[in-house]
Design an enzyme around this catalytic site. Structure first.
Site, PDB file in Angstrom:
ATOM      1  N   ARG A 165       0.870  -1.129   0.107  1.00 10.83           N
ATOM      2  CA  ARG A 165       0.066  -0.032  -0.028  1.00 10.83           C
ATOM      3  C   ARG A 165       1.046   1.351  -0.154  1.00 10.83           C
ATOM      4  NH1 ARG A 165      -2.578  -3.827  -0.696  1.00 10.83           N
ATOM      5  NH2 ARG A 165      -4.694  -4.455   0.156  1.00 10.83           N
ATOM      6  N   SER A 239     -10.348  -0.020   3.917  1.00 12.82           N
ATOM      7  CA  SER A 239      -9.822  -0.085   5.257  1.00 12.82           C
ATOM      8  C   SER A 239      -9.077   1.427   5.514  1.00 12.82           C
ATOM      9  CB  SER A 239      -8.545  -0.863   4.785  1.00 12.82           C
ATOM     10  OG  SER A 239      -9.077  -2.362   4.419  1.00 12.82           O
ATOM     11  N   GLU A 336      -4.461   4.622   5.970  1.00 15.31           N
ATOM     12  CA  GLU A 336      -4.417   4.296   4.418  1.00 15.31           C
ATOM     13  C   GLU A 336      -4.874   5.601   3.488  1.00 15.31           C
ATOM     14  OE1 GLU A 336      -5.375   0.147   3.399  1.00 15.31           O
ATOM     15  OE2 GLU A 336      -6.405   1.192   1.608  1.00 15.31           O
TER      16      GLU A 336
END
Ligand SMILES: Cc1cc2nc3c(=O)[nH]c(=O)nc-3n(C[C@H](O)[C@H](O)[C@H](O)COP(=O)(O)OP(=O)(O)OC[C@H]3O[C@@H](n4cnc5c(N)ncnc54)[C@H](O)[C@@H]3O)c2cc1C
Length: 340
Positions: A165, A239, A336
């Site tokens: 990520r 998320s 995130e």
């Protein structure tokens, strides 16, 4: 044609958290020919904020300066030989529609990444991943333009510093690049990845014994629709935290103290990956609600907007969650979504 400009523009429909923010100036970029004019406009009214599908972004205020909404369209097969194809999509293409288009061409490799919200242009930013596949595995290169000086540059995978990520574009040294097109290497030969999550069970439940890539995409979509809240119904950005990577010594201490704790191999030697959802759930946050800012009742990693939460309220809740995980487990959670 000049890029479309709107003043005091509502952003609620342009972000998946459905935060009621307003852009001082919203520029819509539909044509690469408009880039020079768009860059001039951004420089005249800073700061610049690049917006794709708004599905990994939390507006905590009315963004000042200029928001550039990337709406560039177009996708094509650039080259094909030996059963491998080089495919290009403009940054404003919807990611899922692009995945479906590749499957319709008989080009495989992106099927596990079906139904991830957002745009093609944002897919390299956090190296999107799901069901055991990361975008970087199919990535060839991208074209970007510097918001600082208009320099145009082609990035190969090695220039992007892709990680879990993560990429160079999430960090200060890469943040000024506007991605305008991304290229992927896809194959006519299916190489199925079925071991992650419940893909096999889902295929079996539908009586698919010998799956093709479109079957895998359908299975992934069905699982995702069941598990994740639909942003059109309940505002969210998927998320909210990454799964933390910790050193093996800390992982071992935690495993001894919490025998049921899920532990996965890390992305580098000497590291382990923890489940952020498990840590958050253990701190008692699942289903918690502070007014309209909340934690999803079925998925502790997903923060939600029950209606009229502000981005600041969601961020405040996220900070409380982070602090409680830090206090209880000594583990640092990393956000995130981008905060704007
Ligand atoms: C329900 C749900 C499920 C999700 N599931 C997943 C998942 O399984 N895996 C996963 O990895 N992610 C997931 N996400 C997160 C999100 O879908 C991805 O991060 C997606 O790539 C974001 O794309 P976007 O166009 O909406 O980006 P935006 O939210 O518009 O932008 C995100 C960041 O990228 C920057 N950016 C956007 N476009 C460009 C561009 N063209 N050039 C330069 N910078 C740009 C923005 O400035 C911002 O910093 C999920 C989100 C939701 C709502």
């Amino acid at each position: 044609m000049a890029p479309v400009l709107r003043r005091a523009a509502q952003l609620k429909a342009l972000n998946s958290f459905a935060i009621d923010a307003r852009a001082e100036r919203l520029l819509e970029l539909r044509d690469v020919a408009d880039l020079p004019a768009a860059l001039d406009a951004l420089r005249a009214h800073p700061p610049a904020l690049v917006l794709g599908g708004g599905s990994n972004l939390l507006f905590t205020r009315d963004p000042p300066g200029t928001v550039l909404h990337v709406a560039l369209q177009g996708r094509r097969v650039l080259d094909e030989r030996g059963g491998e194809a080089l495919v290009e999509a403009a940054a404003g293409e919807n990611w899922h529609a692009f995945v479906e288009w590749t499957l319709a061409q008989g080009l495989y490799g992106l099927e596990n990444l079906a139904l991830i919200p957002g745009s093609v242009g944002a897919s390299p930013i956090q190296n999107i991943g799901a069901y055991g596949v990361e975008m970087r595995e199919r990535f060839d290169s991208l074209d970007a333009v510097s918001l600082a000086d208009g320099e145009r540059r082609r990035f190969a995978a090695a220039d992007c510093a892709f990680g879990y990520r993560d990429s160079v574009f999430r960090h200060a040294q890469g943040a000024h690049w506007l991605i305008i097109a991304v290229r992927f290497r896809l194959s006519r030969t299916p190489r199925l990845r079925l071991d992650y999550g419940e893909i096999r069970d889902e295929l079996r439940a539908h009586g698919v014994a010998d799956p093709a890539p479109p079957d895998v995409a359908r299975a992934v979509c069905a699982i995702r629709r069941r598990k994740l809240p639909d942003p059109a119904v309940l505002g969210n950005a998927g998320s909210f935290f990454k799964n933390p990577l910790v050193d093996l010594a800390l992982a071992e201490r935690l495993r001894v103290a919490h025998p049921g704790m899920p532990l996965h191999p890390g992305t580098s030697p000497g590291s382990a990956k923890l489940s952020a959802a498990w840590l958050i759930e253990r701190c008692g946050w699942k289903g918690h609600r502070d007014g309209d800012a909340g934690v999803h009742a079925a998925h502790a990693l997903v923060l939600v907007n029950h209606g009229h939460a502000s981005g600041a309220q969601i961020l405040a809740l996220a900070e409380r969650i982070r602090e409680s995980v830090r206090q209880r487990f000594g583990v640092e959670l990393e956000r995130e979504p981008a905060i704007a």
